[in-house]
Every structure is written in C-alpha cells, then in structure tokens.
Design a protein around this motif. Structure first.
Motif, PDB file in Angstrom:
ATOM      1  N   LEU A  17       1.443  -6.699   2.907  1.00 15.90           N
ATOM      2  CA  LEU A  17       0.605  -7.139   3.797  1.00 15.90           C
ATOM      3  C   LEU A  17       1.117  -6.939   5.045  1.00 15.90           C
ATOM      4  O   LEU A  17      -0.053  -6.136   6.308  1.00 15.90           O
ATOM      5  CB  LEU A  17       0.946  -9.189   4.159  1.00 15.90           C
ATOM      6  N   HIS A  18       2.115  -5.931   5.096  1.00 11.34           N
ATOM      7  CA  HIS A  18       2.850  -5.132   6.493  1.00 11.34           C
ATOM      8  C   HIS A  18       1.656  -4.101   5.686  1.00 11.34           C
ATOM      9  O   HIS A  18       1.380  -3.641   6.889  1.00 11.34           O
ATOM     10  CB  HIS A  18       4.404  -5.014   6.261  1.00 11.34           C
ATOM     11  N   GLY A  19       1.646  -3.352   4.799  1.00 13.54           N
ATOM     12  CA  GLY A  19       1.128  -2.259   4.775  1.00 13.54           C
ATOM     13  C   GLY A  19      -0.355  -2.263   4.773  1.00 13.54           C
ATOM     14  O   GLY A  19      -0.951  -1.321   5.290  1.00 13.54           O
ATOM     15  N   ILE A  20      -0.943  -3.431   4.300  1.00 13.59           N
ATOM     16  CA  ILE A  20      -2.331  -3.331   4.669  1.00 13.59           C
ATOM     17  C   ILE A  20      -3.068  -3.924   6.319  1.00 13.59           C
ATOM     18  O   ILE A  20      -3.356  -3.213   6.567  1.00 13.59           O
ATOM     19  CB  ILE A  20      -2.910  -5.097   3.701  1.00 13.59           C
ATOM     20  N   LEU A  21      -1.720  -4.428   7.304  1.00 20.20           N
ATOM     21  CA  LEU A  21      -2.356  -4.594   8.802  1.00 20.20           C
ATOM     22  C   LEU A  21      -2.132  -2.965   8.324  1.00 20.20           C
ATOM     23  O   LEU A  21      -2.542  -3.021   9.946  1.00 20.20           O
ATOM     24  CB  LEU A  21      -0.591  -5.443   9.137  1.00 20.20           C
ATOM     25  N   GLN A  22      -0.826  -2.641   8.514  1.00 22.22           N
ATOM     26  CA  GLN A  22      -1.004  -0.901   8.686  1.00 22.22           C
ATOM     27  C   GLN A  22      -2.136   0.006   8.905  1.00 22.22           C
ATOM     28  O   GLN A  22      -2.624   0.506   9.865  1.00 22.22           O
ATOM     29  CB  GLN A  22       0.253  -0.211   8.259  1.00 22.22           C
ATOM     30  N   VAL A  23      -2.609  -0.210   7.694  1.00 14.84           N
ATOM     31  CA  VAL A  23      -3.735   0.406   7.235  1.00 14.84           C
ATOM     32  C   VAL A  23      -5.400  -0.351   8.336  1.00 14.84           C
ATOM     33  O   VAL A  23      -5.682   0.960   8.733  1.00 14.84           O
ATOM     34  CB  VAL A  23      -4.381   0.284   5.653  1.00 14.84           C
ATOM     35  N   ALA A  24      -5.159  -0.886   8.619  1.00 14.72           N
ATOM     36  CA  ALA A  24      -6.553  -1.576   9.073  1.00 14.72           C
ATOM     37  C   ALA A  24      -6.356  -1.889  10.490  1.00 14.72           C
ATOM     38  O   ALA A  24      -7.169  -1.655  11.350  1.00 14.72           O
ATOM     39  CB  ALA A  24      -5.704  -3.540   8.766  1.00 14.72           C
TER      40      ALA A  24
END
Length: 110
Positions: A17-24
């Motif tokens: 989820l951290h990685g997804i938020l980084q991309v978002a």
C-alpha cells in the motif's frame, strides 16, 4: 484538501500500500514511512516500527475506518487513509486516501 482514490485488494500488505500511495502521489519512495493503526506503528525498520508485511485483511477494517500514513519524517507529511465500501462485491476492497497536510499539490485524482 488534496485526495486520491485508489482501488486495492485486501490481500495486499501495508508495504505494498505504501508503494501504491507513492505512485499515486508521484513520489520517489526515498523517505521513511509509517502507518499508525489502532495505536500500533508499522513501517520502516529504522523507526523501530512493526513489520509492514501484514495484509490489509488482517486488520478487519470496516467501512469508514481510518488509519494514518506518515511519509518523510523530516517533513512529517501526515495523511489519512479511509476505507470505503466497495460498490461491487466481486471487486477489491476500496481505500480512499486523503492528504490532510494542507498542501495543494494540484495533481489529478487517480
């Protein structure tokens, strides 16, 4: 308020989820991070936080549950993640991420 909406499966981990938020957000993932869930910190090992390799399904989140996501401890960018109901039973659980740091980043919603 700046916010992003992302659809994720409840089987992903907090680290994912951290990685997804980084991309978002268009960030590079170069800073420490931490999630605060029910008074327990999960995140970067340098912060002596619990392992973020826990699936979201392990927390038993319900609609409108909230958790904190902090990125860049120097800048202390604190954000709120809110669980929303999925509009389709067969689709992944939906999480809405809202930034409450007061910064207007003027990025389009994901």
């Amino acid at each position: 308020m700046v916010w992003r909406r992302v659809f994720v499966s409840s089987s992903i981990t907090l680290r994912e989820l951290h990685g997804i938020l980084q991309v978002a957000m268009g960030w590079d993932g170069i800073h420490l991070f931490q999630f605060d869930i029910r008074a327990v910190d999960y995140g970067s090992w340098e912060l002596h936080a619990a392992s973020p390799d826990v699936p979201l399904s392990g927390f038993g989140f319900c609609r409108n549950d909230r958790l904190s996501y902090i990125y860049d401890m120097g800048g202390y960018w604190k954000h709120e993640v809110r669980v929303e109901a999925s509009p389709w039973r067969s689709k992944p659980d939906q999480f809405r991420w809202e930034a409450d740091d007061g910064r207007d980043q003027r990025r389009r919603a994901v």
